[in-house]
Write a protein that holds these residues in place. Structure first.
Motif, PDB file in Angstrom:
ATOM      1  N   GLN A 144       3.124  -1.086 -13.712  1.00  0.00           N
ATOM      2  CA  GLN A 144       3.764  -1.526 -12.477  1.00  0.00           C
ATOM      3  C   GLN A 144       4.641  -0.435 -11.888  1.00  0.00           C
ATOM      4  O   GLN A 144       4.651  -0.227 -10.669  1.00  0.00           O
ATOM      5  CB  GLN A 144       4.591  -2.783 -12.728  1.00  0.00           C
ATOM      6  N   GLY A 193       3.973   1.332  -8.239  1.00  0.00           N
ATOM      7  CA  GLY A 193       5.033   1.392  -7.243  1.00  0.00           C
ATOM      8  C   GLY A 193       5.366   2.812  -6.835  1.00  0.00           C
ATOM      9  O   GLY A 193       5.518   3.108  -5.643  1.00  0.00           O
ATOM     10  N   THR A 204       2.595   4.285  -4.751  1.00  0.00           N
ATOM     11  CA  THR A 204       2.625   3.690  -3.417  1.00  0.00           C
ATOM     12  C   THR A 204       3.700   4.340  -2.559  1.00  0.00           C
ATOM     13  O   THR A 204       3.470   4.633  -1.379  1.00  0.00           O
ATOM     14  CB  THR A 204       2.878   2.176  -3.510  1.00  0.00           C
ATOM     15  N   SER A 237       2.289   6.378   0.556  1.00  0.00           N
ATOM     16  CA  SER A 237       2.573   5.751   1.851  1.00  0.00           C
ATOM     17  C   SER A 237       3.548   6.606   2.671  1.00  0.00           C
ATOM     18  O   SER A 237       3.390   6.715   3.892  1.00  0.00           O
ATOM     19  CB  SER A 237       3.116   4.336   1.666  1.00  0.00           C
ATOM     20  N   VAL A 289      10.513   0.319   0.270  1.00  0.00           N
ATOM     21  CA  VAL A 289      10.353  -1.142   0.287  1.00  0.00           C
ATOM     22  C   VAL A 289       8.923  -1.519  -0.076  1.00  0.00           C
ATOM     23  O   VAL A 289       8.686  -2.439  -0.873  1.00  0.00           O
ATOM     24  CB  VAL A 289      10.759  -1.713   1.673  1.00  0.00           C
ATOM     25  N   LEU A 290       7.954  -0.791   0.466  1.00  0.00           N
ATOM     26  CA  LEU A 290       6.551  -1.065   0.151  1.00  0.00           C
ATOM     27  C   LEU A 290       6.262  -0.808  -1.328  1.00  0.00           C
ATOM     28  O   LEU A 290       5.567  -1.589  -1.987  1.00  0.00           O
ATOM     29  CB  LEU A 290       5.646  -0.204   1.029  1.00  0.00           C
ATOM     30  N   LEU A 308       8.405  -0.982  -3.832  1.00  0.00           N
ATOM     31  CA  LEU A 308       9.053  -2.050  -4.595  1.00  0.00           C
ATOM     32  C   LEU A 308       8.230  -3.326  -4.542  1.00  0.00           C
ATOM     33  O   LEU A 308       8.034  -3.998  -5.562  1.00  0.00           O
ATOM     34  CB  LEU A 308      10.462  -2.307  -4.060  1.00  0.00           C
ATOM     35  N   LEU A 309       7.702  -3.636  -3.372  1.00  0.00           N
ATOM     36  CA  LEU A 309       6.870  -4.827  -3.215  1.00  0.00           C
ATOM     37  C   LEU A 309       5.607  -4.724  -4.076  1.00  0.00           C
ATOM     38  O   LEU A 309       5.223  -5.684  -4.746  1.00  0.00           O
ATOM     39  CB  LEU A 309       6.500  -5.004  -1.743  1.00  0.00           C
ATOM     40  N   VAL A 310       4.972  -3.568  -4.090  1.00  0.00           N
ATOM     41  CA  VAL A 310       3.763  -3.373  -4.904  1.00  0.00           C
ATOM     42  C   VAL A 310       4.096  -3.467  -6.391  1.00  0.00           C
ATOM     43  O   VAL A 310       3.374  -4.103  -7.156  1.00  0.00           O
ATOM     44  CB  VAL A 310       3.097  -2.018  -4.571  1.00  0.00           C
ATOM     45  N   VAL A 363       6.517  -5.077  -7.916  1.00  0.00           N
ATOM     46  CA  VAL A 363       6.910  -6.418  -8.343  1.00  0.00           C
ATOM     47  C   VAL A 363       5.726  -7.382  -8.312  1.00  0.00           C
ATOM     48  O   VAL A 363       5.609  -8.255  -9.164  1.00  0.00           O
ATOM     49  CB  VAL A 363       8.075  -6.936  -7.472  1.00  0.00           C
ATOM     50  N   THR A 364       4.822  -7.226  -7.342  1.00  0.00           N
ATOM     51  CA  THR A 364       3.703  -8.158  -7.222  1.00  0.00           C
ATOM     52  C   THR A 364       2.472  -7.741  -8.012  1.00  0.00           C
ATOM     53  O   THR A 364       1.524  -8.521  -8.088  1.00  0.00           O
ATOM     54  CB  THR A 364       3.299  -8.333  -5.745  1.00  0.00           C
TER      55      THR A 364
END
Length: 93
Positions: free
Chosen positions: A8, A12, A15, A19, A44-45, A47-49, A51-52
C-alpha cells in the motif's frame, strides 16, 4: 487506523510521483503556486490510493477459507465418478 502494508505504501508513493509528474508536464505551469497546487493534489491522490488499496491479509483469509472447503468438493466428485464407473472394465484393477 491499522498500519499500511508495504504494498500500500508503494502504491501510494508511486501514485504521488507519477501523478505529480504527469500533471506538471500536462499543465506546463511556471508559477510556484501552480506547482504547490499540483503537489498537494498528488499527495491527496497518493493518500487515497494507499488507503483504498486492498490489504494482503484479507486475500489470505479468503484463500484459506476457499481451500478448506475444496477437499470436500473434490472428494464428493471422486465418489460420484467411482459410482458411475462401477460396471466399467479397467486394466488398472
Amino acid at each position: 487506523m491499522p498500519r499500511l502494508s508495504a504494498a500500500q505504501v508503494f502504491y501510494g508513493s508511486a501514485t504521488v510521483v507519477l501523478s505529480a509528474l504527469a500533471m506538471l508536464l500536462l499543465s506546463g505551469t511556471d508559477s510556484g503556486a501552480g506547482v504547490a497546487v499540483i503537489g498537494t493534489a498528488a499527495l491527496v491522490l497518493g493518500l487515497l490510493v494507499a488507503v483504498t488499496a486492498p490489504r494482503p491479509g484479507g486475500a489470505r483469509v479468503l484463500r484459506a477459507a476457499g481451500t478448506a472447503r475444496a477437499p470436500h468438493r473434490v472428494e464428493d466428485l471422486r465418489m460420484a465418478a467411482r459410482a458411475n464407473r462401477a460396471g466399467d472394465h479397467s486394466l488398472h484393477r
